[in-house]
Design a protein around this motif. Structure first.
Motif, short mmCIF file in Angstrom:
data_model
loop_
_atom_site.label_atom_id
_atom_site.label_comp_id
_atom_site.label_asym_id
_atom_site.label_seq_id
_atom_site.Cartn_x
_atom_site.Cartn_y
_atom_site.Cartn_z
N HIS A 123 0.68 -8.41 -2.68
CA HIS A 123 -0.01 -8.75 -1.43
C HIS A 123 -0.65 -10.12 -1.62
N HIS A 178 0.27 -1.87 -6.07
CA HIS A 178 -0.18 -2.89 -5.10
C HIS A 178 -0.97 -3.95 -5.86
N MET A 238 -2.83 -12.91 -0.58
CA MET A 238 -3.89 -13.34 0.32
C MET A 238 -4.21 -14.78 -0.04
N ASP A 246 -3.03 -7.35 -5.62
CA ASP A 246 -3.78 -8.18 -4.66
C ASP A 246 -4.08 -9.57 -5.22
N ASP A 296 -3.93 -0.70 4.37
CA ASP A 296 -4.58 -1.17 3.14
C ASP A 296 -6.06 -1.45 3.40
ZN ZN Z 1 -4.06 -5.42 -0.61
#
Ligand code: ZN
Ligand code: DX5
Length: 216
Positions: free
Chosen positions: A65, A32, A67, A34, A174
């Motif tokens: 992911h 994962h 953001m 981020d 998450d």
């Molecule tokens: Zn995340």
């Protein structure tokens, strides 16, 4: 079997390659990644060069992911850098369907994430498009936060919506996952569990074993 997706946000960046190799050897299912822009979330993490660099040394599935605001601007870059799945925030897209379709057109799996305060109903109009639905159990932006207990009910609702629409997306949670709550999340039907601080507690091998044992 519930998948475990360690988040490298909690890694020691002096030892990132070594720690990813340990995760791969210990059988972590997804990596994962981020990505934070300091605008959609009040934190900045890393971006395309890091994905490109770590891609060279591991075969792990990259669950990226994003953001970041208006992620459609960068999905091609992340696809070319080596992402296998690109997950964007519903709240950050002016055209969520167009963004998901763009990711698919690049040959990658696509995911949509919702923050704890976003009603799950927003997913209805396009719930059969994503390969993954990320139900955040913390406000995005930082590792090491406490899990928001509303996630259990929200996962249940999303699973029902998927069943009603014959959707096939994996449901991912998450934020704030620990050895104390991971079994409950799996029991609630979560398919992919992200864990940052709990997975990267040294020694990583032990931390991963403890988390995996809770899923037996
Ligand atoms: Zn995340
Ligand atoms: C938060 C990130 C999470 C976070 C998880 O914005 O999306 O992936 O790194 O870290 P823990 O498991 O420590 O909450």
């Amino acid at each position: 079997m519930t998948k475990i997706a360690p988040s490298i946000l909690s890694a020691d960046f002096n030892r990132l390659g070594e720690q990813i190799a340990i995760l791969e050897r210990e059988g972590a299912d997804y990596l994962h990644i981020d990505v934070m822009d300091g605008a959609f979330v009040p934190n900045i993490s890393f971006g395309i060069p890091v994905v490109k660099s770590i891609r060279k040394n591991t075969k792990m599935f990259f669950d990226v992911h994003l953001m970041i605001n208006e992620p459609v601007r960068y999905v091609r870059d992340f696809a070319e850098a080596g992402a296998d799945l690109i997950c964007v925030h519903y709240e950050a897209c002016s055209n969520i369907i167009g963004t998901l379709e763009e990711i698919k057109s690049l040959g990658k799996k696509c995911g949509v994430a919702i923050k704890p305060g976003t009603p799950v109903e927003v997913l209805s109009p396009f719930i059969t498009i994503p390969d993954l639905i990320l139900v955040m159990s913390v406000e995005p932006g930082f590792g090491g936060q406490k899990l928001n207990k509303n996630v259990y009910e929200r996962v249940k609702e999303v699973k029902e919506m998927l069943a009603d629409a014959n959707g096939t997306a994996e449901v991912e949670v998450d934020g704030g996952v620990t050895v104390d709550n991971i079994a409950g999340l799996a029991a609630a039907g979560v398919d992919v569990i992200v864990t940052g601080s709990a997975a990267f507690k040294d020694p990583i091998e032990e931390s991963l074993k403890k988390l995996r044992n809770e899923l037996k």
